[in-house]
Design a protein around this motif. Structure first.
Motif, PDB file in Angstrom:
ATOM      1  N   HIS A 119       0.941  -1.240   0.185  1.00 46.82           N
ATOM      2  CA  HIS A 119      -0.389   0.068   0.025  1.00 46.82           C
ATOM      3  C   HIS A 119       0.951   1.429   0.101  1.00 46.82           C
ATOM      4  O   HIS A 119       1.134   1.581   1.020  1.00 46.82           O
TER       5      HIS A 119
ATOM      6  N   HIS B  65       1.668   5.594  -2.286  1.00 51.46           N
ATOM      7  CA  HIS B  65       1.342   6.467  -3.227  1.00 51.46           C
ATOM      8  C   HIS B  65       2.148   6.836  -4.097  1.00 51.46           C
ATOM      9  O   HIS B  65       2.416   8.301  -3.722  1.00 51.46           O
TER      10      HIS B  65
ATOM     11  N   LYS C 139      -8.522  -0.104  -6.712  1.00 48.25           N
ATOM     12  CA  LYS C 139      -9.445   0.358  -5.220  1.00 48.25           C
ATOM     13  C   LYS C 139     -10.678   1.227  -5.008  1.00 48.25           C
ATOM     14  O   LYS C 139     -11.182   1.773  -6.508  1.00 48.25           O
TER      15      LYS C 139
ATOM     16  N   HIS D 198      -6.367   0.195   5.628  1.00 46.78           N
ATOM     17  CA  HIS D 198      -5.777   0.224   6.901  1.00 46.78           C
ATOM     18  C   HIS D 198      -6.615   0.539   7.765  1.00 46.78           C
ATOM     19  O   HIS D 198      -7.037   1.358   8.432  1.00 46.78           O
TER      20      HIS D 198
ATOM     21  N   ASP E 125       1.957   2.724   3.709  1.00 47.20           N
ATOM     22  CA  ASP E 125       0.215   3.638   3.007  1.00 47.20           C
ATOM     23  C   ASP E 125       1.669   4.247   2.737  1.00 47.20           C
ATOM     24  O   ASP E 125       1.208   6.064   2.585  1.00 47.20           O
TER      25      ASP E 125
END
Ligand SMILES: [Zn+2]
Length: 485
Positions: free
Chosen positions: A63, A65, A154, A268, A341
């Protein structure tokens, strides 16, 4: 005579399938060629001494970004370097259309090739994409996307109303769409993922990752928290997005997953209520495949620490009790993957007050330090379980197994060689990130990777990044469909 290109000698191998045992590893080219009690040093063209160290399978940070807030190529290089320094050898990163990222909307038939092109020659570690879908056109592309190597998708529940910061109900403008991504949209999305999952069932699992937070509740609780400050911004932010709205969202998703048989990754989970809701839907609907995911920051931080508003993240950092409940859920196997994340952000990008500033921060390089310090040393989490949570499980759930996530002959030679005893303070310098702050800065952690090996090449060694950006390769998933070797 060297029979191997690289030999890792003298270490304690942490095999997620078989536990910890002393072994030497021989590597030919990019693959593990032998695991044996003894391989002599002169059998390797290159030798890594792992005496008194623990040899984990390279972590898979599933996970992430890349490029959300900073120019894509720059971010891919700096942050994959941070990953490499932390023993992470593969990242699976979320991408979406709309504002932030590439700041554009369109069909993935156009955007995916552009994204893959931009990714070329930038990453230091291997990478793959999960894609967020926002239009009927996107939904119609799912089967095609699997053939292009994207096997996980997602949906963000809060975007049916709110923007990313959570303060403004302008999701449509933010996402550059004209039809809301409401539960009706999610229903169509899940139905199609479920259908395509059947098409590819011999190769892996086509699944949907869901950010479970309910924006209709947040719209009200956000306003109320703003009017009733506690003096601690992270408590205020947790009040603005209370755990029960996560619980509510997970229950909505649970029923929809039952109806559509769509495999779901519950992202999460931040609180006791969220984890209990995840356990609840899993036991109520055993026919559905649910994955419960935990993050390093929800496990490493709690809102009684003096964190300040830079630690704003969605869902928020919770109470000490919530954090302890998350750890118990890791220990008992309820939470199956631990991720960072990671979203690289600077103080400048995060400017504004608590309510308008952008959420998220990085932490990919702390995968081992946090799992080993807080898990192994403080709570007795076995090292084998750490290999499972950080590598084998993400590999299985996200269709990288057995190419990744295994210490087996024939698997990619990806390793994190970790010193589990030396304590070091977290500094920006030892995170190798472009971020100019870290909520964990100053913490003392024990369990730092010393050497990282990706596909047979040392890419990080004793505090120095030695790999070159561009060495990282796009991994098409499911690997059983796309990789012939
Ligand atoms: Zn995320």
């Amino acid at each position: 005579m060297p029979g191997y290109d690289l030999v890792i000698r003298g270490g304690n191998v942490v095999d997620p399938a078989a536990g910890v045992h002393k072994a030497d590893i021989g590597i030919r080219g990019e693959k593990i060629a032998a695991i044996a009690e003894m391989i002599s040093a002169n059998e390797g063209s290159q030798v890594v001494d792992a005496t008194n160290r623990f040899v984990f399978p390279g972590a898979i940070d599933s996970h992430y970004h890349v490029g959300i807030y900073r120019p894509f190529r720059e971010d891919a290089t700096s942050e994959s370097t941070s990953s490499a320094s932390g023993g992470v050898t593969t990242i699976l990163t979320y991408f979406r259309t709309g504002q932030s990222y590439l700041n554009k909307m369109g069909p993935y038939k156009e955007i995916l090739p552009e994204l893959l092109d931009l990714s070329k020659d930038t990453f230091l570690v291997d990478y793959g994409y999960h894609l967020a879908l926002f239009t009927d056109q996107h939904i119609s592309e799912i089967e095609w996307l699997v053939k292009e190597g994207v096997s996980t998708f997602k949906y963000y529940m809060f975007y049916k109303l709110l923007n990313l910061s959570g303060h403004s109900p302008d999701a449509l403008k933010y996402l550059m769409i004209d039809t809301p991504v409401d539960l009706g949209f999610l229903y169509k999305f899940m139905r199609e993922v479920s259908r395509v999952n059947q098409v590819f069932r011999d190769y892996g699992k086509i699944a949907l990752s869901i950010h479970c937070e309910n924006p209709e509740i947040i719209r009200v609780t956000h306003e109320e928290a703003k009017q009733n400050p506690t003096g601690n911004p992270m408590k205020d932010y947790s009040n603005a997005r209370p755990p029960w709205q996560e619980e509510l969202a997970i229950n909505e998703v649970g029923v929809m997953a039952r109806e559509t048989k769509c495999p779901v990754n519950l992202l999460h989970l931040s609180s006791r209520k969220a984890v209990e809701a995840g356990m609840d839907v899993s036991s109520r609907y055993p026919e559905v495949d649910f994955l419960l995911e935990g993050t390093l920051h929800h496990l490493g931080l709690s809102n009684d620490m003096n964190l300040g508003q830079l630690a704003k993240v969605n869902p928020p950092i919770r109470s000490r009790e919530d954090r302890e409940f998350l750890w118990n859920s890791v220990l008992d196997g309820t939470i199956k993957t631990v991720v960072s994340d990671h979203a690289c952000v600077t103080k400048e990008i995060k400017k504004g007050d608590l309510w308008t500033s952008l959420p998220g921060f990085g932490g990919t390089s702390l995968m081992f330090p946090i799992l080993i310090t807080e898990g192994y040393h403080k709570r007795g989490l076995p090292l084998q379980r750490i290999a499972e949570l950080s590598s084998a499980n993400p590999a299985r759930y996200h269709n990288l197994y057995p190419r990744k996530g295994a210490i087996k002959v024939g698997s990619d030679a990806d390793f994190a060689i970790v010193d589990i005893e030396t304590e070091k303070q977290v500094t920006l310098a030892n995170l190798f990130t472009a971020q100019d702050f870290s909520p964990e800065e100053g913490m003392k952690l024990k369990g730092w990777p010393e050497v990282t090996v990706l596909r047979g090449k040392v890419i990080f060694e004793k505090g120095k990044v030695v790999g070159k950006p561009g060495y990282g390769r796009y991994i098409k998933r499911p690997v059983k469909l796309h990789c012939k070797d």
